[in-house]
Write a protein that holds these residues in place. Structure first.
Motif, PDB file in Angstrom:
ATOM      1  N   ASP A 635      -1.129 -27.514  35.928  1.00 42.79           N
ATOM      2  CA  ASP A 635      -1.842 -28.106  37.066  1.00 42.79           C
ATOM      3  C   ASP A 635      -2.106 -27.054  38.144  1.00 42.79           C
ATOM      4  O   ASP A 635      -3.202 -26.999  38.720  1.00 42.79           O
ATOM      5  N   ASP A 636      -1.099 -26.196  38.423  1.00 49.79           N
ATOM      6  CA  ASP A 636      -1.260 -25.147  39.433  1.00 49.79           C
ATOM      7  C   ASP A 636      -2.367 -24.170  39.028  1.00 49.79           C
ATOM      8  O   ASP A 636      -3.211 -23.789  39.845  1.00 49.79           O
ATOM      9  N   SER A 738      -6.645 -25.789  26.631  1.00 49.50           N
ATOM     10  CA  SER A 738      -6.759 -26.646  25.451  1.00 49.50           C
ATOM     11  C   SER A 738      -5.540 -27.540  25.263  1.00 49.50           C
ATOM     12  O   SER A 738      -4.400 -27.154  25.560  1.00 49.50           O
ATOM     13  N   GLU A 739      -5.793 -28.711  24.718  1.00 51.82           N
ATOM     14  CA  GLU A 739      -4.742 -29.653  24.353  1.00 51.82           C
ATOM     15  C   GLU A 739      -4.149 -29.235  23.009  1.00 51.82           C
ATOM     16  O   GLU A 739      -4.859 -28.758  22.118  1.00 51.82           O
ATOM     17  N   ASN A 755      -6.096 -36.567  30.513  1.00 57.47           N
ATOM     18  CA  ASN A 755      -4.912 -37.270  30.018  1.00 57.47           C
ATOM     19  C   ASN A 755      -3.691 -36.356  30.157  1.00 57.47           C
ATOM     20  O   ASN A 755      -3.534 -35.393  29.412  1.00 57.47           O
ATOM     21  N   ARG A 756      -2.812 -36.623  31.114  1.00 50.54           N
ATOM     22  CA  ARG A 756      -1.677 -35.746  31.404  1.00 50.54           C
ATOM     23  C   ARG A 756      -0.478 -36.021  30.501  1.00 50.54           C
ATOM     24  O   ARG A 756       0.560 -35.392  30.660  1.00 50.54           O
ATOM     25  N   THR A 757      -0.600 -36.973  29.560  1.00 50.17           N
ATOM     26  CA  THR A 757       0.541 -37.273  28.685  1.00 50.17           C
ATOM     27  C   THR A 757       0.606 -36.322  27.513  1.00 50.17           C
ATOM     28  O   THR A 757       1.600 -36.288  26.800  1.00 50.17           O
TER      29      THR A 757
END
Length: 798
Positions: A635-636, A738-739, A755-757
């Protein structure tokens, strides 16, 4: 030279009338995909397109990497094949027609070479085996043809250089070889190899210096063992676990034969012929310089399952045998007596004087009777045997040296030993080639001129009046030629085989050979090219500026960014050294983008934190300023990139996994951008080493050097990769946008949604990474809010 990408070739080939010189290709049409685009077939060195030209189809091979002596090699190969065909001595149906065209295809206004080859439709070897896996007769017939082909190539002094499933076609049951970049013919003796072949088919000790006529023998054994074993027991494919990149055995089996489960299974197989063949093969692994060729005696199928050759295969075998007869039966000659005999003995450094009586001529009636007797015996014996059981011809003295007790006149002979400071030189005696040094010869007493030659050295010649055993010693001096290196940017640094050799323009005297030349200057993409020195060469390097930095609102500048060109590469664990989530390996196109030259530093991040009122992360007492920022979450990092975009008006973000790995590998296919090993890491990366172990004594897996940094190092403290990126391995792990997925299925190409999960991917390793983790393909994952003293980031820009 900057070579076109596959996409650029694809665009050019759609207009053949303008972009080809060859008349046949100008009138052709490239094969298209269902989407109406040219259909490419891509490999290591080139991209291939199929051109439909009236009644003939051609494969157009467009090169994507520089091989300096391509034209010279292909010209030599073409001339060699033409000479064989003209002499009608050896039939080579295994090689398809081809033509090297120097000004072959025009791309963006510049001409590039191509290889025009006859298009052959058939099954690649691995696909053919899969299709006929449970048809023993077909696979055994193919194994027999394989031996015949290898014998024919060996006789012709030809080696393909990269025998593997992807370069072998089966066309209506017949074998065809494709891809001739690594081909060896006699006129290329002295060259080095442009490649070392597919690792699952080559001896582990093979290097670029191994380039000679017996180059294919190890690969031939590997493929033959697979054909024989699978024809006898098709279940071996499941039991051993054959994959897309090998038939039965692979690199790991060659490197560690004593622990190889595949070799152990074959050695304990219930079929005695498989046991015998693999036992012999295992012995070859320890002695790569003494690998015997495949021959008819090694066709080991049980008599009850021995295949019946087709008429064409039988004719091919017969042709091979008739060629042998043509070489070994004496030809009609004039009545004059032949030259005194010369015999070759095994080399030894202990040469003892010896004299011996031996007949210089032979009884012609005796020779004729011997030949007729041999021929009649063969004619009686052959009808009862299939072609694969032709008796081997005895390796005794050639006809003409049948017996010492001949009643003809006698000549006195003695021993001449030839030695040189450089081994494997060619020895000429009275202008006739007698082999390589060290060499022992029995010669009649006489006056001789002895000359020793080797590619890359000045020849040396001596005369000798041979009256008793003698040793001639030669000292060869390297032949030097000038390599001139110029650049469009003066005072660029010049490196030859990683050794600094001054600045441009640079003139260097070098021995003949293959060299890697790299030209560098800060702020420009490095230029690298391989050069084969056979004569004086001038290399013109063209450096392209690759740095940019956008201005912020306060007038200062943002991070230094490196412009990365568009291209195509294989993402994932090419070397098969990593984890299962580094696969599948596949080719992917990457658009041009920019990425941070360095990891984002504390100085840069602190400026952002102050401007936005964020809390500054702790440096843990390791130092701030030019050290990479640590303790920042995904996030930072994303927030920093968003702030840069607002400040500059440009689109900043984190790199995708694909972009990160493409930038990190910098055009290489090795585990690390400096090579496969970890020993050179001290020059390129800050990782776990002896310095850190002084503080963390429990660490057992470290790099065995000391770089002076326990934790993070100031960015730019180590050498960059070929794109000019610093610390992209080591120092800190770097967030990507990337996820994470356990297998590559597409998310590696894009930035994650909100989607933060789901987990996010980090790349590159850190200051505490062991040798196995500091690899370009290695990946790990954490939640979006994870923070650590080993995780930082670098930014990307559209």
């Amino acid at each position: 030279m900057v070579w076109p990408t596959a996409q650029e070739y694809s665009e050019a080939i759609q207009n053949p009338q303008v972009n080809f010189i060859d008349a046949e290709l100008k009138a052709g049409q490239v094969e298209l995909t269902p989407l109406g685009l040219p259909r490419p077939i891509s490999g290591n060195f080139a991209t291939v397109f199929r051109m439909q030209c009236g009644q003939h189809d051609w494969a157009v091979r467009c090169f994507m990497r520089n091989v300096t002596d391509q034209q010279q090699r292909y010209a030599a190969i073409s001339e060699y094949f033409a000479r064989i065909k003209h002499l009608a001595r050896i039939q080579l149906p295994y090689i398809v027609d081809f033509k090297f065209i120097e000004t072959g295809i025009k791309v963006s206004g510049q001409w590039y070479p191509i290889l025009k080859m006859a298009w052959v439709t058939g099954d690649l070897l691995d696909k053919f085996i899969t299709k006929h896996l449970h048809n023993s007769a077909i696979l055994q017939d193919l194994a027999t043809r394989w031996v015949t082909m290898m014998q024919t190539l060996d006789k012709a002094g030809i080696a393909h250089g990269d025998l593997q499933h992807g370069n072998i076609l089966v066309v209506n049951g017949e074998l065809r070889l494709i891809d001739y970049d690594g081909l060896f013919v006699g006129t290329l003796a002295g060259f080095s190899s442009n490649e070392v072949g597919h690792p699952n088919y080559q001896h582990p000790s093979r290097t670029g210096n191994d380039f000679r006529a017996d180059l294919d023998r190890f690969s031939a054994w590997v493929i033959y063992i697979a054909l024989v074993s699978l024809s006898i027991d098709p279940q071996l494919r499941q039991r051993i676990g054959s994959g897309d990149e090998f038939l039965l055995l692979r690199k790991e089996d060659f490197q560690n034969p004593e622990t190889s489960s595949a070799l152990a299974l074959l050695l304990k197989h219930q079929d005695a012929s498989i046991q015998s063949l693999v036992t012999e093969f295992k012995q070859l692994l320890s002695n790569p310089s003494q690998i015997p060729p495949l021959d008819n005696q090694r066709i080991i199928f049980p008599a009850t399952s021995r295949p019946v050759l087709s008429a064409s295969a039988a004719a091919s075998t017969a042709a091979t045998f008739s060629d042998w007869l043509a070489d070994h039966l004496p030809q009609p000659s004039s009545p004059s007596l032949p030259s005194p005999p010369i015999s070759v003995k095994p080399a030894s450094d202990n040469v003892k004087p010896q004299k011996k009586l031996l007949s210089p001529v032979v009884n012609k009636r005796l020779v004729s009777k011997s030949i007729v007797g041999l021929f009649c015996s063969l004619m009686i014996f052959l009808p009862s045997l299939p072609p694969t059981e032709l008796p081997p011809l005895a390796k005794s003295a050639p006809i003409g040296l049948l017996a010492e007790e001949s009643i003809l006149p006698e000549h006195q002979i003695t021993l001449l030993a030839v030695r040189s400071n450089v081994e494997n030189n060619t020895v000429f005696i009275n202008d006739k080639n007698y082999g390589s040094t060290p060499l022992n010869l029995e010669l009649p007493l006489d006056l001789y001129t002895v000359r020793v030659e080797k590619e890359g050295y000045l020849p040396s010649e001596k005369q000798i009046d041979l009256q008793e055993a003698e040793t001639l010693s030669f000292t060869l001096q390297p032949q030097l030629v000038q390599l001139m290196v110029r650049s469009n940017i003066e005072d660029s640094l010049v490196f030859i085989n990683e050794k600094h050799c001054g600045s441009t323009p640079a003139a260097v005297e070098m021995p003949l050979g293959l060299y890697t030349v790299r030209v560098e200057k800060d702020g420009y993409l490095p230029y690298e090219e391989q050069v084969t020195l056979q004569q004086a060469v001038t290399l013109q390097a063209h450096l392209r500026k690759n740095l940019l930095s956008d201005r912020l609102h306060d007038g200062s500048f943002g991070p230094e960014m490196v412009s990365i060109p568009a291209g195509r590469f294989q993402i994932g664990d090419i070397q098969r050294r990593g984890e299962s989530d580094e696969r599948p390996v596949y080719w992917v196109l990457v658009k041009n983008f920019a990425i941070g030259r360095y990891e984002v530093t504390f100085a840069e991040y602190d400026r952002f934190a102050k401007a936005t009122g964020r809390k500054k992360p702790s440096d843990r007492g390791w130092g701030r300023d030019k050290r990479p920022v640590i303790g920042v979450s995904w996030d930072d990092a994303t927030a920093y990139a968003k702030w840069l975009s607002q400040q500059t008006g440009q689109h900043y973000r984190l790199p995708t996994e694909v972009e990160w790995e493409y930038a990190a590998s910098a055009g290489t296919e090795t585990a690390r951008y400096w090579g496969n090993g970890s020993k050179e890491a001290h020059r390129y990366a800050n990782v776990a080493d002896k310095t850190a172990k002084k503080k963390y004594s429990s660490w057992t897996r470290i790099h065995h050097y000391a770089d002076g940094y326990v934790h993070t190092a100031p960015v730019g403290s180590f050498q960059p990769n070929a794109f000019g990126l610093f610390d992209i391995l080591g120092n800190v792990w770097e967030w990507t946008c990337s996820e994470y997925e356990r297998k590559y299925r597409g998310k590696e190409k894009q930035c994650a949604d909100n989607n933060r999960t789901r987990l996010r991917v980090i790349r590159g390793g850190a200051w505490n990474s062991n040798p196995g983790d500091a690899r370009t393909a290695n990946r790990y994952r954490f939640p979006h809010d994870f923070r650590s003293g080993g995780v930082g980031f670098r930014v990307a820009r559209q």
